[in-house]
Design a protein around this motif. Structure first.
Motif, PDB file in Angstrom:
ATOM      1  N   MET A 109       0.839  -1.197   0.000  1.00  0.00           N
ATOM      2  CA  MET A 109       0.000   0.000   0.000  1.00  0.00           C
ATOM      3  C   MET A 109       0.873   1.245   0.000  1.00  0.00           C
ATOM      4  N   LEU A 110       0.418   2.268  -0.712  1.00  0.00           N
ATOM      5  CA  LEU A 110       1.112   3.554  -0.725  1.00  0.00           C
ATOM      6  C   LEU A 110       0.067   4.655  -0.619  1.00  0.00           C
ATOM      7  N   GLY A 111       0.247   5.547   0.348  1.00  0.00           N
ATOM      8  CA  GLY A 111      -0.680   6.660   0.537  1.00  0.00           C
ATOM      9  C   GLY A 111       0.035   7.988   0.454  1.00  0.00           C
ATOM     10  N   ALA A 112      -0.672   8.993  -0.063  1.00  0.00           N
ATOM     11  CA  ALA A 112      -0.121  10.344  -0.156  1.00  0.00           C
ATOM     12  C   ALA A 112      -1.275  11.327  -0.222  1.00  0.00           C
ATOM     13  N   ALA A 113      -0.974  12.592   0.064  1.00  0.00           N
ATOM     14  CA  ALA A 113      -1.981  13.645  -0.032  1.00  0.00           C
ATOM     15  C   ALA A 113      -2.109  14.102  -1.478  1.00  0.00           C
ATOM     16  N   ALA A 114      -3.335  14.240  -1.959  1.00  0.00           N
ATOM     17  CA  ALA A 114      -3.575  14.751  -3.310  1.00  0.00           C
ATOM     18  C   ALA A 114      -3.249  16.247  -3.347  1.00  0.00           C
ATOM     19  N   ASP A 115      -2.766  16.715  -4.485  1.00  0.00           N
ATOM     20  CA  ASP A 115      -2.421  18.127  -4.632  1.00  0.00           C
ATOM     21  C   ASP A 115      -2.803  18.580  -6.036  1.00  0.00           C
ATOM     22  N   VAL A 116      -2.636  19.865  -6.335  1.00  0.00           N
ATOM     23  CA  VAL A 116      -3.197  20.415  -7.567  1.00  0.00           C
ATOM     24  C   VAL A 116      -2.184  20.992  -8.538  1.00  0.00           C
ATOM     25  N   THR A 117      -0.945  21.242  -8.118  1.00  0.00           N
ATOM     26  CA  THR A 117       0.006  21.895  -9.006  1.00  0.00           C
ATOM     27  C   THR A 117       0.476  20.939 -10.097  1.00  0.00           C
ATOM     28  N   SER A 118       1.063  21.497 -11.135  1.00  0.00           N
ATOM     29  CA  SER A 118       1.589  20.669 -12.227  1.00  0.00           C
ATOM     30  C   SER A 118       2.634  19.688 -11.713  1.00  0.00           C
ATOM     31  N   TYR A 119       3.495  20.162 -10.832  1.00  0.00           N
ATOM     32  CA  TYR A 119       4.530  19.298 -10.250  1.00  0.00           C
ATOM     33  C   TYR A 119       3.878  18.123  -9.526  1.00  0.00           C
ATOM     34  N   ALA A 120       2.865  18.415  -8.710  1.00  0.00           N
ATOM     35  CA  ALA A 120       2.203  17.357  -7.944  1.00  0.00           C
ATOM     36  C   ALA A 120       1.448  16.399  -8.851  1.00  0.00           C
ATOM     37  N   LYS A 121       0.784  16.940  -9.870  1.00  0.00           N
ATOM     38  CA  LYS A 121       0.011  16.088 -10.779  1.00  0.00           C
ATOM     39  C   LYS A 121       0.925  15.132 -11.540  1.00  0.00           C
ATOM     40  N   LYS A 122       2.072  15.624 -11.979  1.00  0.00           N
ATOM     41  CA  LYS A 122       3.022  14.752 -12.682  1.00  0.00           C
ATOM     42  C   LYS A 122       3.518  13.662 -11.744  1.00  0.00           C
ATOM     43  N   ARG A 123       3.777  14.018 -10.502  1.00  0.00           N
ATOM     44  CA  ARG A 123       4.217  13.022  -9.513  1.00  0.00           C
ATOM     45  C   ARG A 123       3.136  11.957  -9.306  1.00  0.00           C
ATOM     46  N   GLU A 124       1.889  12.400  -9.193  1.00  0.00           N
ATOM     47  CA  GLU A 124       0.793  11.463  -8.984  1.00  0.00           C
ATOM     48  C   GLU A 124       0.595  10.543 -10.189  1.00  0.00           C
ATOM     49  N   THR A 125       0.737  11.098 -11.396  1.00  0.00           N
ATOM     50  CA  THR A 125       0.589  10.282 -12.605  1.00  0.00           C
ATOM     51  C   THR A 125       1.659   9.201 -12.668  1.00  0.00           C
ATOM     52  N   ARG A 126       2.878   9.581 -12.353  1.00  0.00           N
ATOM     53  CA  ARG A 126       3.971   8.616 -12.368  1.00  0.00           C
ATOM     54  C   ARG A 126       3.806   7.568 -11.276  1.00  0.00           C
ATOM     55  N   LEU A 127       3.388   7.997 -10.099  1.00  0.00           N
ATOM     56  CA  LEU A 127       3.165   7.034  -9.017  1.00  0.00           C
ATOM     57  C   LEU A 127       2.075   6.033  -9.387  1.00  0.00           C
ATOM     58  N   THR A 128       1.024   6.531 -10.021  1.00  0.00           N
ATOM     59  CA  THR A 128      -0.064   5.646 -10.433  1.00  0.00           C
ATOM     60  C   THR A 128       0.442   4.560 -11.378  1.00  0.00           C
ATOM     61  N   ALA A 129       1.242   4.960 -12.351  1.00  0.00           N
ATOM     62  CA  ALA A 129       1.769   3.995 -13.314  1.00  0.00           C
ATOM     63  C   ALA A 129       2.720   2.999 -12.651  1.00  0.00           C
ATOM     64  N   GLU A 130       3.605   3.496 -11.792  1.00  0.00           N
ATOM     65  CA  GLU A 130       4.575   2.622 -11.135  1.00  0.00           C
ATOM     66  C   GLU A 130       3.889   1.650 -10.180  1.00  0.00           C
ATOM     67  N   CYS A 131       2.900   2.145  -9.432  1.00  0.00           N
ATOM     68  CA  CYS A 131       2.201   1.283  -8.487  1.00  0.00           C
ATOM     69  C   CYS A 131       1.405   0.199  -9.215  1.00  0.00           C
ATOM     70  N   ALA A 132       0.817   0.542 -10.347  1.00  0.00           N
ATOM     71  CA  ALA A 132       0.080  -0.445 -11.126  1.00  0.00           C
ATOM     72  C   ALA A 132       1.015  -1.540 -11.627  1.00  0.00           C
ATOM     73  N   GLN A 133       2.210  -1.141 -12.042  1.00  0.00           N
ATOM     74  CA  GLN A 133       3.175  -2.110 -12.556  1.00  0.00           C
ATOM     75  C   GLN A 133       3.671  -3.035 -11.446  1.00  0.00           C
ATOM     76  N   GLN A 134       3.841  -2.476 -10.235  1.00  0.00           N
ATOM     77  CA  GLN A 134       4.368  -3.270  -9.133  1.00  0.00           C
ATOM     78  C   GLN A 134       3.269  -3.833  -8.219  1.00  0.00           C
ATOM     79  N   ARG A 135       2.038  -3.668  -8.641  1.00  0.00           N
ATOM     80  CA  ARG A 135       0.879  -4.195  -7.907  1.00  0.00           C
ATOM     81  C   ARG A 135       0.833  -3.698  -6.463  1.00  0.00           C
ATOM     82  N   ILE A 136       1.028  -2.396  -6.342  1.00  0.00           N
ATOM     83  CA  ILE A 136       0.907  -1.720  -5.046  1.00  0.00           C
ATOM     84  C   ILE A 136      -0.345  -0.846  -5.103  1.00  0.00           C
ATOM     85  N   ALA A 137      -1.168  -0.943  -4.079  1.00  0.00           N
ATOM     86  CA  ALA A 137      -2.400  -0.152  -4.043  1.00  0.00           C
ATOM     87  C   ALA A 137      -2.070   1.290  -3.673  1.00  0.00           C
TER      88      ALA A 137
END
Length: 441
Positions: free
Chosen positions: A91-119
């Motif tokens: 499991m991986l948890g983080a606070a959602a945010d709105v800036t471009s920097y944060a959105k890019k981080r969230e997009t990358r985390l989503t892809a990496e977590c899906a690949q490694q089967r982490i919720a």
């Protein structure tokens, strides 16, 4: 053995931290993580100092609960996924945010977590109301005007605050990493960071919050909360502050917290707010004047209330909100200099500097953003006489004028020639607009 990683970003606290609370409730082992991104450490020495203080305080609090704050340096996504693999996190948890920097981080985390089967789960906590929860009735991703947003925001049901975890259990044998040294920053009188300091200041502020509605524009009285840096770094929960204010019927202060949420929902829909005018076609005729910009930055414009605000910024890494309006309006509306240059300067110095509020407010003042009256102007002399009638604020930050009594300090160019010649203070900069408009008493 279930293991969760909690990636701290702008939620550097244990009280009302939904990501941390959920991890501790649903996992046997929890790894609180912060990744120091070298690319961000260069943006503002003041904020870097504040951040490192906040991290040291957070580590101490987590250690008191049996855990620790794990620190890594590098790309946040790369380092987070590397650590998740080391501890076998599911499991991986983080606070959602709105800036471009944060959105890019969230997009990358989503892809990496899906690949490694982490919720992966993103939690609220950066604002009072989720930026996407309040939408205009007529359609569109965000409210463009504050007042209708405020009405809808007030009608929203706020989430419940979550209690801090009683215990945090780390996986055995995990290296926590070395706490970075606390740098000096650039502002000698800057506030100290951390949740402990933030909660103390909040407690003190609540004792005076009843006066906020009448005194928040009182520049010499300094009757504002000064909690903005702690909200910016999440040392305080915006929801917890709003709950505390509302419980005391302090609606004028709650309204200011709503302004903060307002700009977050704007940036959520318009991430380019720091570089592009929010209103298309607005503000295309900026004047290039490096000399005027430098004098404004240095607090040497010759207009005392403007100079006082700019010097407070350098000394404290903070500026009274009324002074922010006056100084920003002077640069954009009187000197005609591009708001982006002013926003960049504020962003360097402000402890509370963030994309939504810093850029959003600059665009509001410049007439390129969300102000329903884009041609609004602030006469600095009238503002000074109204909100600093005896010149106390000006003399506090412009010592060259301490010898001038009363409100005369606001217009030293009107003093007798003999008095003016004895002042080590410049005359007012020439504006490309009609000086008589703003120099008039």
């Amino acid at each position: 053995m279930r293991t969760a990683v909690v990636l701290f970003t702008r939620d550097l606290r244990v009280h009302d931290n939904p990501a941390l609370a959920a991890a501790c409730a649903n996992a046997d082992q929890v790894v609180p993580l912060f990744v120091l991104d070298p690319a961000l450490s260069k943006l503002s020495p003041n904020r870097t100092r504040f951040l490192h203080q906040a991290l040291a305080d957070l580590r101490g609090t987590l250690r008191d609960k049996g855990g620790d704050l794990v620190l890594r340096t590098g790309d946040p996504v790369t380092e987070t996924m590397k650590l998740a693999g080391e501890v076998g996190a599911t499991m991986l948890g983080a606070a959602a945010d709105v800036t471009s920097y944060a959105k890019k981080r969230e997009t990358r985390l989503t892809a990496e977590c899906a690949q490694q089967r982490i919720a992966l789960r993103l939690f609220p906590g950066v604002t009072v109301v989720d930026p996407g929860a309040v939408r205009p009735g007529g359609g569109g991703p965000a409210y463009r005007v504050f007042t209708p947003y405020y009405r809808s925001w007030q009608a929203q049901k706020w989430r419940d605050e979550v209690a801090p975890p009683a215990k945090v259990t780390l996986p055995s044998g995990l290296s926590a990493g070395t706490m970075p040294a606390i740098p000096g920053g650039e502002s000698p009188d800057a506030a100290d960071g951390g949740e402990t300091q933030a909660r103390r200041r909040l407690s003190e502020w609540l004792g005076a919050i009843d006066e906020y509605g009448d005194r928040h524009d009182d520049m010499p009285g300094d009757a504002t909360s000064r909690l903005s840096p702690y909200l910016r770094f999440g040392c305080l929960s915006p929801l917890a502050v709003a709950d505390a204010a509302r419980s005391r019927n302090a609606e004028p202060y709650v309204r200011q917290l709503c302004w903060r949420d307002f700009y977050y929902q704007v940036v959520n829909a318009f991430p380019r707010i720091s570089t592009e005018a929010y209103r298309p076609g607005a503000g295309d005729e900026w004047r290039e004047d490096a000399d005027a910009l430098r004098h404004w930055q240095d607090g040497l414009t010759g207009v005392p209330v403007v100079d006082a605000g700019m010097r407070q910024l350098r000394a404290e890494g903070w500026m009274h909100n009324r002074a922010r309006l006056i100084t920003a309006a002077f640069l954009t509306k009187h000197l005609g200099v591009d708001w982006r240059l002013g926003a960049k300067w504020f962003f360097r110095w402000l402890l509370d500097g963030d994309v939504p509020n810093n850029s959003g407010n600059w665009q509001w003042v410049a007439g390129t953003g969300n102000d329903s009256r884009p041609y609004r102007r602030f006469n600095p002399i009238r503002q000074a006489r109204r909100f600093d009638p005896e010149g106390v604020y000006v003399r506090r930050y412009v010592p060259e004028l301490k010898a001038i009594g009363g409100s005369a300090v606001h217009e030293p160019w009107r003093l007798p020639a003999g008095v003016r010649s004895g002042l080590d203070y410049p005359g007012p900069l020439e504006s490309h607009r009609d000086e008589a408009v703003w120099l008039r008493p």
